[in-house]
Scaffold this motif. Structure first.
Motif, mmCIF file in Angstrom:
data_model
loop_
_atom_site.group_PDB
_atom_site.id
_atom_site.type_symbol
_atom_site.label_atom_id
_atom_site.label_comp_id
_atom_site.label_asym_id
_atom_site.label_seq_id
_atom_site.Cartn_x
_atom_site.Cartn_y
_atom_site.Cartn_z
ATOM 1 N N CYS A 29 0.841 -1.202 0.000
ATOM 2 C CA CYS A 29 0.000 0.000 0.000
ATOM 3 C C CYS A 29 0.882 1.260 0.000
ATOM 4 N N ASP A 30 0.267 2.415 -0.008
ATOM 5 C CA ASP A 30 1.019 3.669 -0.045
ATOM 6 C C ASP A 30 1.178 4.295 1.347
ATOM 7 N N LYS A 31 0.782 3.611 2.399
ATOM 8 C CA LYS A 31 0.826 4.178 3.741
ATOM 9 C C LYS A 31 2.045 3.739 4.557
ATOM 10 N N CYS A 32 2.827 2.800 4.032
ATOM 11 C CA CYS A 32 3.956 2.268 4.807
ATOM 12 C C CYS A 32 5.274 2.463 4.051
ATOM 13 N N ASN A 33 6.380 2.170 4.755
ATOM 14 C CA ASN A 33 7.704 2.302 4.128
ATOM 15 C C ASN A 33 8.038 1.053 3.306
ATOM 16 N N ARG A 36 7.399 -2.258 4.731
ATOM 17 C CA ARG A 36 5.988 -2.461 5.044
ATOM 18 C C ARG A 36 5.700 -2.248 6.538
ATOM 19 N N ILE A 38 4.802 0.948 9.474
ATOM 20 C CA ILE A 38 4.284 2.300 9.638
ATOM 21 C C ILE A 38 4.950 2.920 10.858
ATOM 22 N N CYS A 52 2.499 -3.054 8.841
ATOM 23 C CA CYS A 52 1.327 -2.612 8.094
ATOM 24 C C CYS A 52 0.454 -3.831 7.776
ATOM 25 N N CYS A 54 -0.661 -4.580 5.001
ATOM 26 C CA CYS A 54 -0.275 -5.121 3.698
ATOM 27 C C CYS A 54 0.924 -6.070 3.804
#
Length: 161
Positions: A29-33, A36, A38, A52, A54
């Motif tokens: 996803c686009d919310k984690c580094n 993966r 957060i 995350c 994902c």
């Protein structure tokens, strides 16, 4: 003793098949580094990292995989009969210690016919699927028979959803 040894040798073939699944990763996803994770900052300014959603893996559908006899670890006479144990490997020519543990191996442990196998084991298979058992211990002589079993498991899995 010649006849039983001949019977053991007759069941040895280079390649066997089993049914298993792979663990697959969800799309990132686009919310984690990149790992993966957060980054969270608490009230004191300290950074904390959590996995995350994902990052979680999921099981693929059942599919057919090959395994090969790596070594015959033992042939011995037990209870008046010759018994054989083999170590399987997942690579065709692997002699680097990547063996599956020794497996008792005889003509009755090899599945030649999917239909006969299911007829005798249908309830056991259904219970195993409900309990999340792994079916990789079943050894098939041909890829086609193993594929029938994989299709059967995938269909049962869909019905139970």
């Amino acid at each position: 003793m010649k006849k039983p040894i001949q019977e053991l040798l007759e069941i040895i073939q280079e390649e066997y098949y089993y049914v298993s699944y792979d663990y697959l990763k969800k799309e990132k996803c686009d919310k984690c580094n990149d790992e993966r994770r957060i980054e969270l900052v608490d009230a004191y300014g300290r950074k904390h990292y959590v996995d995350c959603v994902c990052k979680k893996e999921y099981k693929s559908e059942y599919l057919v995989k090959e395994k090969y006899i790596g070594v015959i670890t033992e042939i011995s006479k037990r209870d008046g009969q010759l018994k054989m144990w083999v170590s399987f490997t997942y690579k065709k020519s692997s002699y680097d210690g990547e063996y599956v543990s020794g497996t008792y191996f005889d003509k009755d442990s090899i599945i030649y016919s999917f239909d006969d196998f299911i007829e005798k084991n249908e309830n056991k298979i259904k219970e195993g699927l409900e309990k999340g058992y792994v079916f990789s211990s079943y050894i098939f002589s041909t890829k086609e028979e193993a594929q029938k079993f994989a299709d059967y498991l995938n269909e049962l899995k869909k019905e139970n959803r």
